[in-house]
Motif scaffolding. Sequence first.
Motif, mmCIF file in Angstrom:
data_model
loop_
_atom_site.group_PDB
_atom_site.id
_atom_site.type_symbol
_atom_site.label_atom_id
_atom_site.label_comp_id
_atom_site.label_asym_id
_atom_site.label_seq_id
_atom_site.Cartn_x
_atom_site.Cartn_y
_atom_site.Cartn_z
ATOM 1 N N ASN A 124 0.813 -1.217 0.000
ATOM 2 C CA ASN A 124 0.000 0.000 0.000
ATOM 3 C C ASN A 124 0.849 1.271 0.000
ATOM 4 O O ASN A 124 0.376 2.335 0.322
ATOM 5 N N THR A 173 -12.160 -3.446 -1.172
ATOM 6 C CA THR A 173 -11.839 -2.819 0.116
ATOM 7 C C THR A 173 -12.884 -3.195 1.154
ATOM 8 O O THR A 173 -14.086 -3.269 0.834
ATOM 9 N N ILE A 174 -12.412 -3.415 2.362
ATOM 10 C CA ILE A 174 -13.375 -3.692 3.442
ATOM 11 C C ILE A 174 -14.172 -2.435 3.766
ATOM 12 O O ILE A 174 -15.226 -2.511 4.363
ATOM 13 N N ASP A 175 -13.655 -1.251 3.370
ATOM 14 C CA ASP A 175 -14.308 0.011 3.756
ATOM 15 C C ASP A 175 -15.586 0.285 2.955
ATOM 16 O O ASP A 175 -16.396 1.104 3.367
ATOM 17 N N MET A 203 -12.629 -0.393 11.665
ATOM 18 C CA MET A 203 -11.972 0.240 10.512
ATOM 19 C C MET A 203 -13.001 0.897 9.588
ATOM 20 O O MET A 203 -14.195 0.862 9.855
ATOM 21 N N GLY A 204 -12.503 1.453 8.491
ATOM 22 C CA GLY A 204 -13.412 2.067 7.515
ATOM 23 C C GLY A 204 -12.898 3.379 6.956
ATOM 24 O O GLY A 204 -13.538 3.976 6.107
ATOM 25 N N GLU A 214 -13.240 4.217 13.182
ATOM 26 C CA GLU A 214 -11.929 4.837 13.431
ATOM 27 C C GLU A 214 -11.873 6.284 12.937
ATOM 28 O O GLU A 214 -11.076 7.088 13.424
ATOM 29 N N ARG A 252 -2.448 7.353 9.477
ATOM 30 C CA ARG A 252 -3.175 6.182 9.975
ATOM 31 C C ARG A 252 -4.159 6.608 11.068
ATOM 32 O O ARG A 252 -3.752 7.192 12.081
ATOM 33 N N HIS A 293 -6.852 -5.324 12.309
ATOM 34 C CA HIS A 293 -6.696 -6.120 11.088
ATOM 35 C C HIS A 293 -7.395 -7.466 11.130
ATOM 36 O O HIS A 293 -7.417 -8.176 10.121
HETATM 37 O O1 F6P Z 1 -8.605 0.649 3.658
HETATM 38 C C1 F6P Z 1 -8.606 -0.531 4.401
HETATM 39 C C2 F6P Z 1 -8.068 -0.294 5.787
HETATM 40 O O2 F6P Z 1 -8.123 -1.507 6.487
HETATM 41 C C3 F6P Z 1 -8.740 0.835 6.557
HETATM 42 O O3 F6P Z 1 -9.997 0.464 7.057
HETATM 43 C C4 F6P Z 1 -7.705 1.134 7.597
HETATM 44 O O4 F6P Z 1 -7.803 2.466 8.056
HETATM 45 C C5 F6P Z 1 -6.420 0.946 6.839
HETATM 46 O O5 F6P Z 1 -6.704 0.120 5.728
HETATM 47 C C6 F6P Z 1 -5.298 0.324 7.640
HETATM 48 O O6 F6P Z 1 -4.176 0.294 6.839
HETATM 49 P P1 F6P Z 1 -2.840 -0.484 7.237
HETATM 50 O O7 F6P Z 1 -3.042 -1.935 6.921
HETATM 51 O O8 F6P Z 1 -1.805 0.149 6.397
HETATM 52 O O9 F6P Z 1 -2.627 -0.284 8.717
#
Ligand code: F6P
Length: 360
Positions: free
Chosen positions: A74, A138-140, A182-183, A235, A257, A283
């Motif tokens: 990412n 995406t889970i979001d 998350m989201g 979040e 983050r 996660h």
């Molecule tokens: O976009 C998906 C997501 O899981 C978000 O919900 C969360 O804020 C972010 O990615 C966390 O990212 P990382 O895995 O880099 O901590």
Amino acid sequence: MQKIGILTGGGDAPGLNAVIRAAVKTAINVYDCEVFGIKDGYDGFLAENGIIPLAMGEVRGILPRGGTILGTANRGNPYARKVIQDGKEVIIDVSDDIVKGIQKLKLDALLVLGGDGTLRIAHELAGKGVPVIGVPKTIDNDIGGTEITFGFDTALNIATEALDRLHSTAESHHRAMVLELMGRDAGFIALQAGVSGGADVILIPEIPFKFESVLSKIRRRAERGSKFSILAVSEGARPIDGTQAFSRSGDEIYVPRLGGIGQTVGEYINGHGFESRVTVLGHLQRGGTPTAFDRSLSSRYGAAAVHLAARGGFDRMVALHCGRITDVSLAEATATPKRVKLDDDAVATARGLGISFGDE
Ligand code: F6P
């Protein structure tokens, strides 16, 4: 169509492997086409051994597996890549090298499985002549142009199970249990899990909240004899007169983050006469096996992406509309991220059920 490539970019989501499997099988069975996997997002085009052939053997048994067999990144933005030059860290644009890599492979199509950022890069690469097809991951659930992204349903189920589990311990100890979910800037997970898991308070980024309002909901419940409360907190939620909480700031490479609002809400409740505990689900929402819904949706998306490539529908993304698979332009899909609408029936449903959004 003789050769297609597949890459997975951004944070992983349950269902990535199901998309890869469906795309490979459809490409081989229907089009007798060769498929290549690009490892670790766009980075695979630049890495030694970053490209692997994907035949039936490579996708056998991966349907129920979480994560991605291709790996992901990412921070893999080819337009802003951090490298060391003359002992100094600099940001460079390697997008032309990616284009050359794609041309060298003679790909007739590149399927890009990604979220907002990855799909925006795909759209820019399309501007340089790359035949891209997007698949919304995406889970979001925050990608425009589609009703649902794959990965969301699994995250929603995990979040709901977590709320169910918090219920019994909340009730036993007469506590307020806060679950941070998350989201990013979209509240779909917290909203839908909150309704499905019987939360008393749901805090989402789209509806800024007041601490006093959250507290008064807990107090009203206690007065009526319910000495515990369940709070589903996105979040990205923020107080009306405050800002979002971040656990790490961003830079040219990293997005900031989100994290910490659950703790802040929990501390406020603790400081005002009610015992609270905070759980950050993190996660766990992204890992593990996809739900049946996500396996099915991912398989439909994977197959549809290959058919779209065969029709030459480049610079487009497969999407779900009224329950049917369709496609939209990547420009449209990435123009405006999707958010919970304040007139969404799920919001009205929650209010009707007596759930507080902390805004009254
Ligand atoms: O976009 C998906 C997501 O899981 C978000 O919900 C969360 O804020 C972010 O990615 C966390 O990212 P990382 O895995 O880099 O901590």
